[in-house]
Design a protein around this motif. Structure first.
Motif, PDB file in Angstrom:
ATOM      1  N   ASP A  91       0.844  -1.190   0.000  1.00 45.73           N
ATOM      2  CA  ASP A  91       0.000   0.000   0.000  1.00 45.73           C
ATOM      3  C   ASP A  91       0.884   1.245   0.000  1.00 45.73           C
ATOM      4  O   ASP A  91       2.122   1.156  -0.068  1.00 45.73           O
ATOM      5  CB  ASP A  91      -0.962  -0.015   1.186  1.00 45.73           C
ATOM      6  CG  ASP A  91      -0.248  -0.032   2.542  1.00 45.73           C
ATOM      7  OD1 ASP A  91       0.926   0.397   2.619  1.00 45.73           O
ATOM      8  OD2 ASP A  91      -0.861  -0.472   3.523  1.00 45.73           O
ATOM      9  N   ASP A  92       0.261   2.414   0.058  1.00 44.54           N
ATOM     10  CA  ASP A  92       1.010   3.662  -0.076  1.00 44.54           C
ATOM     11  C   ASP A  92       2.053   3.827   1.026  1.00 44.54           C
ATOM     12  O   ASP A  92       3.189   4.230   0.763  1.00 44.54           O
ATOM     13  CB  ASP A  92       0.047   4.851  -0.066  1.00 44.54           C
ATOM     14  CG  ASP A  92      -0.822   4.904  -1.309  1.00 44.54           C
ATOM     15  OD1 ASP A  92      -0.300   4.620  -2.395  1.00 44.54           O
ATOM     16  OD2 ASP A  92      -2.018   5.221  -1.192  1.00 44.54           O
ATOM     17  N   GLU A  93       1.678   3.518   2.254  1.00 43.65           N
ATOM     18  CA  GLU A  93       2.629   3.663   3.353  1.00 43.65           C
ATOM     19  C   GLU A  93       3.784   2.683   3.221  1.00 43.65           C
ATOM     20  O   GLU A  93       4.945   3.023   3.476  1.00 43.65           O
ATOM     21  CB  GLU A  93       1.925   3.473   4.696  1.00 43.65           C
ATOM     22  CG  GLU A  93       2.841   3.738   5.881  1.00 43.65           C
ATOM     23  CD  GLU A  93       2.099   3.745   7.207  1.00 43.65           C
ATOM     24  OE1 GLU A  93       2.720   3.360   8.224  1.00 43.65           O
ATOM     25  OE2 GLU A  93       0.908   4.129   7.235  1.00 43.65           O
ATOM     26  N   PRO A 145       1.921  10.127  -6.315  1.00 44.56           N
ATOM     27  CA  PRO A 145       0.542   9.692  -6.067  1.00 44.56           C
ATOM     28  C   PRO A 145       0.346   9.063  -4.683  1.00 44.56           C
ATOM     29  O   PRO A 145      -0.652   9.330  -4.008  1.00 44.56           O
ATOM     30  CB  PRO A 145       0.280   8.680  -7.184  1.00 44.56           C
ATOM     31  CG  PRO A 145       1.198   9.105  -8.282  1.00 44.56           C
ATOM     32  CD  PRO A 145       2.443   9.575  -7.585  1.00 44.56           C
ATOM     33  N   SER A 146       1.298   8.267  -4.249  1.00 47.63           N
ATOM     34  CA  SER A 146       1.212   7.678  -2.911  1.00 47.63           C
ATOM     35  C   SER A 146       1.286   8.760  -1.843  1.00 47.63           C
ATOM     36  O   SER A 146       0.558   8.715  -0.841  1.00 47.63           O
ATOM     37  CB  SER A 146       2.341   6.662  -2.701  1.00 47.63           C
ATOM     38  OG  SER A 146       2.129   5.498  -3.489  1.00 47.63           O
ATOM     39  N   ARG A 148       0.371  11.900  -2.127  1.00 49.12           N
ATOM     40  CA  ARG A 148      -0.883  12.652  -2.119  1.00 49.12           C
ATOM     41  C   ARG A 148      -1.994  11.885  -1.401  1.00 49.12           C
ATOM     42  O   ARG A 148      -2.783  12.481  -0.650  1.00 49.12           O
ATOM     43  CB  ARG A 148      -1.298  12.988  -3.552  1.00 49.12           C
ATOM     44  CG  ARG A 148      -0.398  14.000  -4.232  1.00 49.12           C
ATOM     45  CD  ARG A 148      -0.953  14.422  -5.581  1.00 49.12           C
ATOM     46  NE  ARG A 148      -0.082  15.372  -6.245  1.00 49.12           N
ATOM     47  CZ  ARG A 148      -0.047  16.681  -5.978  1.00 49.12           C
ATOM     48  NH1 ARG A 148      -0.857  17.182  -5.051  1.00 49.12           N
ATOM     49  NH2 ARG A 148       0.769  17.474  -6.638  1.00 49.12           N
ATOM     50  N   ARG A 149      -2.045  10.584  -1.621  1.00 49.93           N
ATOM     51  CA  ARG A 149      -3.081   9.795  -0.942  1.00 49.93           C
ATOM     52  C   ARG A 149      -2.829   9.730   0.566  1.00 49.93           C
ATOM     53  O   ARG A 149      -3.775   9.761   1.369  1.00 49.93           O
ATOM     54  CB  ARG A 149      -3.147   8.393  -1.545  1.00 49.93           C
ATOM     55  CG  ARG A 149      -3.774   8.355  -2.939  1.00 49.93           C
ATOM     56  CD  ARG A 149      -4.042   6.940  -3.405  1.00 49.93           C
ATOM     57  NE  ARG A 149      -2.840   6.183  -3.664  1.00 49.93           N
ATOM     58  CZ  ARG A 149      -2.244   6.109  -4.858  1.00 49.93           C
ATOM     59  NH1 ARG A 149      -2.749   6.762  -5.904  1.00 49.93           N
ATOM     60  NH2 ARG A 149      -1.164   5.365  -5.019  1.00 49.93           N
ATOM     61  N   LEU A 150      -1.557   9.661   0.968  1.00 46.90           N
ATOM     62  CA  LEU A 150      -1.240   9.655   2.393  1.00 46.90           C
ATOM     63  C   LEU A 150      -1.575  10.998   3.037  1.00 46.90           C
ATOM     64  O   LEU A 150      -2.038  11.051   4.180  1.00 46.90           O
ATOM     65  CB  LEU A 150       0.242   9.312   2.596  1.00 46.90           C
ATOM     66  CG  LEU A 150       0.627   7.853   2.320  1.00 46.90           C
ATOM     67  CD1 LEU A 150       2.138   7.697   2.278  1.00 46.90           C
ATOM     68  CD2 LEU A 150       0.022   6.923   3.371  1.00 46.90           C
ATOM     69  N   ALA A 152      -3.977  13.031   1.928  1.00 50.39           N
ATOM     70  CA  ALA A 152      -5.445  13.073   1.974  1.00 50.39           C
ATOM     71  C   ALA A 152      -5.997  12.243   3.124  1.00 50.39           C
ATOM     72  O   ALA A 152      -7.032  12.583   3.716  1.00 50.39           O
ATOM     73  CB  ALA A 152      -6.019  12.586   0.643  1.00 50.39           C
ATOM     74  N   ALA A 153      -5.305  11.159   3.456  1.00 50.34           N
ATOM     75  CA  ALA A 153      -5.751  10.281   4.541  1.00 50.34           C
ATOM     76  C   ALA A 153      -5.292  10.774   5.908  1.00 50.34           C
ATOM     77  O   ALA A 153      -5.597  10.142   6.933  1.00 50.34           O
ATOM     78  CB  ALA A 153      -5.237   8.865   4.302  1.00 50.34           C
ATOM     79  N   ASP A 158       0.506  17.937   5.214  1.00 54.45           N
ATOM     80  CA  ASP A 158       0.251  18.567   3.913  1.00 54.45           C
ATOM     81  C   ASP A 158       1.287  19.661   3.689  1.00 54.45           C
ATOM     82  O   ASP A 158       1.051  20.847   3.946  1.00 54.45           O
ATOM     83  CB  ASP A 158      -1.164  19.142   3.879  1.00 54.45           C
ATOM     84  CG  ASP A 158      -1.538  19.640   2.479  1.00 54.45           C
ATOM     85  OD1 ASP A 158      -0.762  19.398   1.538  1.00 54.45           O
ATOM     86  OD2 ASP A 158      -2.605  20.260   2.351  1.00 54.45           O
TER      87      ASP A 158
END
Length: 226
Positions: A91-93, A145-146, A148-150, A152-153, A158
């Motif tokens: 996953d992203d993390e 992309p990873s 940005r998703r982290l 957002a989560a 940020d």
């Protein structure tokens, strides 16, 4: 991504044996550019260090600039492949954790490469453009992309990409200053296990600050460079 703009086989020194292999030439070229800087690495001094005639680099590569690019490609292609392989699963993390850990594994094993990158980061130049466009930008684009998703989560702060980049690069930069870290306790002649531990401990510190917790101390070692 290798640039091979060779003009010929090159010529050995008139008083010496057959010139070193391509791999040896490019590795010695990296040492020379790190120690002397690009501007300080004259064609004559490069040839002296390689043990070849003063025309060798022009004959084989065409110019010092093209030789520098060949040196950079040789040093960075393996490193880049090792890093980007961390983006293939998880996953992203997990991907962010893996790429930071691998980056530090490279840093402790190949400090000369990091020294060259840091040196070229000090001022605007065609060489900086070359390194950024061919290596840094594609890697950032792959991990963004990873990131940005982290964000957002709520798993990453940020912050601008340049701050995240700096947060990861900074610790690795410190480890290239071997005379300093040796005085602070860097182990004498570290073996593979010690280098792995240093890299993983550094990744743990950096990721603890970014993600709020360190990755597992018992992470698999199957991703170590050979």
């Amino acid at each position: 991504m290798t640039v091979r703009q060779s003009r010929g086989p090159g010529r050995p020194s008139a008083s010496g044996p057959t010139p070193p292999s391509e791999d040896q030439i490019l590795r010695q070229g990296l040492e020379a550019f790190v120690e002397l800087g690009y501007d300080g690495a004259s064609m004559r001094e490069l040839a002296r260090r390689l043990g070849v005639s003063h025309n060798f680099i022009n004959d084989r590569y065409g110019s010092k600039q093209v030789f520098w690019r060949a040196v950079v490609d040789h040093a960075l292609e393996e490193a880049t492949g090792f890093l980007t392989a961390a983006l293939e699963s998880g996953d992203d993390e997990e991907r962010l954790t893996a790429i930071v850990r691998r980056f530090y594994q490279q840093a402790v094993r190949k400090p000369r490469l990091n020294q060259l990158m840091l040196e070229e980061s000090h001022c605007r130049s065609e060489r900086l453009d070359y390194v950024f466009d061919r290596y840094v930008a594609p890697l950032i684009a792959a991990i963004e992309p990873s990131v940005r998703r982290l964000v957002a989560a709520g798993r990453l702060p940020d912050t601008p990409m340049y701050l995240l980049y700096s947060a990861v690069i900074g610790p690795a930069a410190a480890l290239t200053r071997r005379p300093m870290v040796e005085r602070l306790g860097w182990p004498s002649d570290p073996d593979e296990a010690e280098l792995t531990a240093i890299a993983d401990d550094l990744a743990r510190l950096a990721l603890n600050g970014l993600l709020g917790h360190p990755p597992s101390r018992h992470a698999p070692r199957s991703d170590l460079p050979k």
